[in-house]
Design a protein around this motif. Structure first.
Motif: not given
Length: 478
Positions: A129-135
């Motif tokens: 699961p991707l975090s906010p502001r992830s590249s």
């Protein structure tokens, strides 16, 4: 009834003949898919009365509804004794219910990447699961996606609900061929006390933040209203449409509108009742717009229930340990590669095309959605050659009850952790770190032991070696 043109039949037969050089599995799915596609085309032309067909009447509308963390056993049609899901039960009676449907990953972002790309997530770089502001994220410049292909063929396309495939420019829904987007860029638990993040949650409308920190109790109703409006607008425009309705529920924290609060014996049951009502409203909108007979609707879930939540979810006594669904007879749950993390309900309905009351045991994965749905839109030639999924229309439509053996992978945290071929499933796992690190290999016969209680690795060494070799080869391929 007018049939397909002779030239079209000849082209299809030549295509079937050429399939002799392909694998047995691919030949089976594609050949029957071609024949089913010709039959569907003939039916649509007859419905048009021989008149010049418009795009809206020759191309089917497609609605994919994806629940979040809903378990295999959460619907009444899948055996739940308490949940009231009359609209989903009606879908099951009127269409096809799959008993061996799989989310390719046991968590949200990877499965959503697979749905759109037709590839296992570890091949497209979405590990967790991707975090906010992830590249990290699903960049449009790197991948061909289902909405892009449909949009290029004249479909109106909309995502309503949860995206969770990146929040940076180039990764958002409208970068991937969606005309419209109303929803969240990630899960509604991405806020304190559940997830510490500097990014405030927002309900987006296209590229604009529409509502700051929306009340989770409003999400299901908001998504439903937007979906219904899109159906009405698309039908009025006489354009084929693709609606991807990605609900935020029943992911924790559970939230339900006042209308449904307290209507069942549990908060989870209330959420399920409202979610089911949403399906009813969507199908009613299709019927009212006169497009139900030309619309394929699929309902499924992104992974199994979160029945082993980490301690961080229990801050401030908002989420309870029992706020999750059920895996039915299967072991495990979300974030793991036992069947409970991957086996999900899947119901498909298309009046006049999918025969009512069908049940299929054929292994079907969400990774199959891209080639299967593109095929129904006569866009099979636009599907990238490197997709992992198959066109499983023969199984979904009830054209056959006995598909040939195929391979399924269980993606988790950036690799394929398990593999299923026929009845056999091999699972590799690691526990501990450093000198305490231990690797474990398990082998299960899913037809005789669907609950994965009896490890056969010790008595089936040849099967272990065969499946480990295939698993290693798939992990090495990108």
């Amino acid at each position: 009834m007018n049939g397909p043109p002779v030239g079209q039949v000849g082209t299809a037969l030549r295509a079937v003949h050429c399939l002799a050089t392909l694998s047995r599995i691919t030949r089976w799915y594609i050949a029957l898919g071609l024949l089913a596609g010709l039959a569907a085309t003939a039916m649509l032309r007859a419905h048009a009365g021989g008149a010049q067909a418009t795009a809206a009447s020759t191309l089917p509308n497609i609605v994919v509804v994806l629940a979040d963390d809903l378990g295999y056993g959460d619907l009444a049609s899948y055996g739940h004794p308490l949940h009231r899901t009359p609209h989903l039960d009606a879908m099951a009676r009127e269409g096809m219910r799959a008993t061996s449907a799989y989310a390719p990953s046991p968590s949200c972002s990877p499965t959503r990447a697979s749905l759109l790309t037709g590839r296992y997530a570890f091949r497209v770089g979405i590990r967790a699961p991707l975090s906010p502001r992830s590249s990290e994220g699903l960049r449009a410049r790197d991948h061909v996606t289902l909405p892009q292909v449909l949009h290029s063929a004249g479909y109106r396309t909309m995502l309503v609900g949860k995206w969770h495939l990146g929040d940076q420019p180039g990764m958002r829904p409208m970068d991937h061929g969606f005309d419209r987007f109303v929803g969240l860029l990630y899960s509604h638990d991405y806020k304190a006390p559940f997830v510490e993040t500097p990014e405030k949650l927002a309900l987006w409308n296209g590229e604009q933040r529409r509502v700051e920190e929306p009340d989770p109790a409003t999400l299901t109703a908001t998504y439903t209203q937007e979906a219904v409006s899109f159906i009405k607008e698309s039908a009025s425009a006489r354009r084929p449409f693709f609606l991807y309705l990605a609900h935020s529920m029943p992911h924790v924290p559970l939230a339900v509108s006042p209308k449904w609060r307290g209507t069942t014996s549990s908060p989870y049951g209330d959420v399920m009742a409202e979610l089911d009502d949403s399906i009813g409203q969507v199908r009613a909108a299709l019927a009212a717009a006169g497009v139900a007979g030309n619309t394929l609707v699929i309902f499924t879930s992104d992974n199994g229930p979160w029945n082993a939540m980490p301690d961080r979810m229990f801050g401030r006594d908002i989420v309870k340990p029992w706020d999750h669904g059920t895996t039915g007879p299967f072991r495990g749950g979300k974030a793991g590669t036992y069947e409970g993390g991957h086996r999900v309900p899947l119901i498909a309905v298309w009046p006049g095309t999918i025969r009512p009351g069908q049940v299929t045991e054929a292994p079907i994965s969400i990774v199959d959605f891209f080639p299967t749905l593109a095929g129904r839109a006569h866009l099979a030639d636009k599907v990238p050659a490197n997709v992992d999924g198959l066109d499983v229309w023969p199984a979904l439509s009830g054209a056959t009850a006995n598909p040939p053996e195929r391979m399924l992978l269980y993606d988790n945290l950036g690799k394929a952790e398990a593999i299923r071929v026929g009845p056999w499933k091999l699972r590799e796992s690691t526990t501990g770190q450093g000198e305490a690190r231990q690797e474990k290999v398990e082998l299960f016969d899913l037809l005789r032991d669907p609950s994965e209680r009896y490890d056969q690795a010790g008595v089936q060494p040849e099967e272990v070696a065969r499946l480990r070799a295939r698993l290693d080869a798939e992990n090495a391929r990108r």
